[in-house]
Design a protein around this motif. Sequence first.
Motif, mmCIF file in Angstrom:
data_model
loop_
_atom_site.group_PDB
_atom_site.id
_atom_site.type_symbol
_atom_site.label_atom_id
_atom_site.label_comp_id
_atom_site.label_asym_id
_atom_site.label_seq_id
_atom_site.Cartn_x
_atom_site.Cartn_y
_atom_site.Cartn_z
ATOM 1 N N SER A 74 48.704 43.503 19.149
ATOM 2 C CA SER A 74 48.356 41.950 18.951
ATOM 3 C C SER A 74 49.423 41.311 18.664
ATOM 4 C CB SER A 74 47.052 41.805 18.203
ATOM 5 O OG SER A 74 47.328 42.328 16.721
ATOM 6 N N SER A 75 50.405 41.667 17.904
ATOM 7 C CA SER A 75 51.578 40.963 17.678
ATOM 8 C C SER A 75 52.725 41.267 18.413
ATOM 9 C CB SER A 75 52.171 41.291 16.379
ATOM 10 O OG SER A 75 51.302 41.272 15.254
ATOM 11 N N TYR A 77 53.583 40.220 21.760
ATOM 12 C CA TYR A 77 54.079 39.090 22.325
ATOM 13 C C TYR A 77 54.893 38.041 21.584
ATOM 14 C CZ TYR A 77 50.360 39.994 26.155
ATOM 15 O OH TYR A 77 49.743 40.424 27.047
ATOM 16 N N ASP A 588 45.769 34.360 19.504
ATOM 17 C CA ASP A 588 45.688 35.589 20.323
ATOM 18 C C ASP A 588 45.196 35.311 21.905
ATOM 19 O OD1 ASP A 588 46.679 37.299 18.523
ATOM 20 O OD2 ASP A 588 44.881 37.636 17.626
ATOM 21 N N TYR A 589 45.796 35.891 22.707
ATOM 22 C CA TYR A 589 45.100 35.741 24.030
ATOM 23 C C TYR A 589 45.260 37.180 24.926
ATOM 24 C CZ TYR A 589 45.386 30.717 23.592
ATOM 25 O OH TYR A 589 45.371 29.494 23.174
ATOM 26 N N ASN A 590 44.567 37.160 25.882
ATOM 27 C CA ASN A 590 44.501 38.703 26.493
ATOM 28 C C ASN A 590 45.588 38.895 27.479
ATOM 29 O OD1 ASN A 590 42.009 39.245 25.503
ATOM 30 N ND2 ASN A 590 40.866 37.959 26.972
ATOM 31 N N TRP A 595 49.085 33.652 26.460
ATOM 32 C CA TRP A 595 49.696 33.540 25.269
ATOM 33 C C TRP A 595 50.527 32.502 25.112
ATOM 34 C CZ3 TRP A 595 54.372 34.372 22.726
ATOM 35 C CH2 TRP A 595 54.113 34.305 21.538
#
Length: 801
Positions: A74-75, A77, A588-590, A595
């Motif tokens: 999740s981090s 990007y 957060d984005y998918n 993002w």
Amino acid sequence: MNEFFKTKPLIIDNHGKLRERDTGRMFHIHGINFASNTKLPTLPSQNTHMNVDNCGFYESADTISFVGRPFPLSSAYEHISRIKQCGFNTIRMVTTWEAIEHEGPGIYDVEYTDYLIQLLKVIEEIGGIYVFIDPHQDVWSRFSGGSGAPIWTLYAAGLEPKNFENTLAAKLHHFSAEPEKFTKMVWATNYNRLASKVMFTCFFTGSIFTPNAIIDDKNIQNYLQDHFIDAYSFLIHRIKDQAPEIFGSSFLGVESMNEPNGGYFGFGDLNELSHNQNLRLDETPSPIQAFRLGMGYPEQVDTYSLSIIGPTKNGTKWVDPLGTKAWVTNDDNKDKHYGFKRSSQWRLGECIFAQHGVWDSHTGELIKPEYFKVHPETGEYLNDEKFINGPFLKFWHKFKTSMREIDQDMFLILQPPVLEIPPKIANNSDYLDDKTMLALHYYDGMSLMFQKWNRILNVDTLGIMRGKYINPIFGLVLGENNIRKSIRKQLKEMATESQKNVGYDIPVIFTETGMPFNMDNKRAYIDGNYTPQQDANDAILSALENEQLNFTYWCYNPENCHEWGDLWNLEDFSIFSKDDFKNDPFKDYNNYHDWVVGNSKKIITETNRINSFNYAPHTGNSNDTDSIHSYNHTNNDNHSLSSDRSVSNGSINKSLLRENTHKYLHFEESYLDLTNGLRAKNAIIRPVPVLINGEILECEFNIHTKRFYLKVNCHRPKSNSLPDIIVIPKYHYDENKIKIVATEGTTMIKRNQITQWIEWDHNDLTNRNIALTITLKDSPNTENDNELGCSGLKGLACGYL
């Protein structure tokens, strides 16, 4: 999200340069090690300052997990985009053998390998960054004070890691009574302590020096090498199976073992310390003392400290293991636990070298002081050169063969022992092919050991190691300017020396170099002044750029903090620290596009845009959509920044430039500033020539004036629609404040929310030296706008503009 360049297949030309296969543009690796915290498990957390009794260090050795190293997906990007915004275009992905095969021989952690594959897919999604795998180790293993191999490898060699500290077989940060005062760089002395020496001797030359050490019907050498190679073969094969799309795109390949070591191979008199053992800190036993301590016998050991003139003996220390042995016994049941089947000749609980007649483990007598200096069977005298051109090359051949069975086109990166002369294998197809590179490491020893940027005094480390001086005192370098020149000279000499031995058609890449950030007793963490770190990092990076050497900088660590640095043996090299990060958390984005857009901020800029003069062709690499802003630049007072070849006969119609230049006072765009948390930004964030049609002759960046100068001998590309790509970070350059002077061709600035770059089109030129200079309009120092000796009206008169 649109990119300033897409990762495409690379090839090596006849001069050892990396080039895009389809366009012929030269690619320069300006990379980063990502990330140093991958040396340590996530569950349970076992940072090296933690006491062994409180973190399950030994108890959880088989059941640890490295999933989530270097960070949760999740981090990804955020961290990948940050290094991209710095100008880095390549990642050396740090992994360890332990992360893959920690539970036992042949048992692979599929959850970890699949996590790593998902991370590689994210890098592919973000785009514009190549990546290769680094099988990392330091002094063999975390259990011998470093990182790399799983604990069962130590048991396989007959060692008991729980007793290393008491027997001086290794010195671990975990056992320090005051971990914040752990001796600087003392972990590196473990290369000369018993545990590491035993393991590297067994790994590379077990068939020579420990022929009776047979496990599972193999000599310990083949047993360890096969498991190491099989583990990384499993990883690479799984990457190709699960993510075939990244091969030939962002995935470059794999390096061989990080910083290999010859162990005792070629060691002289075992009664004495080696004359090459320049790093001596704290208790420093001779080899025979290490053997005796390992069997539980007490010894009076010399202690050392380090001064500017080298290691200095400062006393002695009585060390008594009280009968504790560094060797595993049958009572520990480790053979049963891991399923080892040893030959009857291998007695557990006794030094493996005593079992081969090197010394008497009962009396302590040294029987064969030159056992490792002379080949036991042939009588040949041994040294470092023979190790590198013998046992080390055999390992490399084995590693290369296994990797080539998985993929014929990925790059394989050969790494010989640090600061040693590489093997003499030029044009030898047994060891090289057209997808081979050579890895070197370089650190400035003075800055590393004393954690200070000394502007007055340094030493020519390479010159001293190569015996260039009658006395090391003659290797002293005085004055900051000379120190910077010396670093550049050493890097150049290392590259030249390597190409001479391995071949001028083999690219050299410095896969590790860097500078510590905890200089001057962490003063910068109190006053925020990173000037020493800035100047030190600039010295290294400028030297690499000036010589156009490929590199991956050490390092980026998303968990770095001021108190414990990189969380490993008090090292503190990360260009990023979470303690310097002041922003709110990112949303957060998918997917990556959402993002970037969702976390970007709208900004209003005043910009000059030119809409018809000096047309710059579409590159085929970026689409002019709303997420990419592009414009040709002109400067009416200092001539065209993108000169029209149709009027390049020495005159430019300035009135036409003025007529076609328009000012937009309210130009809205979005930008995502990721520089928060970076340290010594002025030096770390740099302009980078990424793809060039031709050969780079000069490349210089002045961090004080922001002047960037690039001189190129241009080649006509395979396609006339693809210009040069040069990253010009927005941190240094705002489009309203920069002046770009190109002696030939047209320039266009483009950017998206993450990156800003120049596309320099000189496609109709060939075999000609041309130059590009970037300065700030209000800079007081605009000297030498181009190296060709012409600027302003003089440039026009000379016909260069």
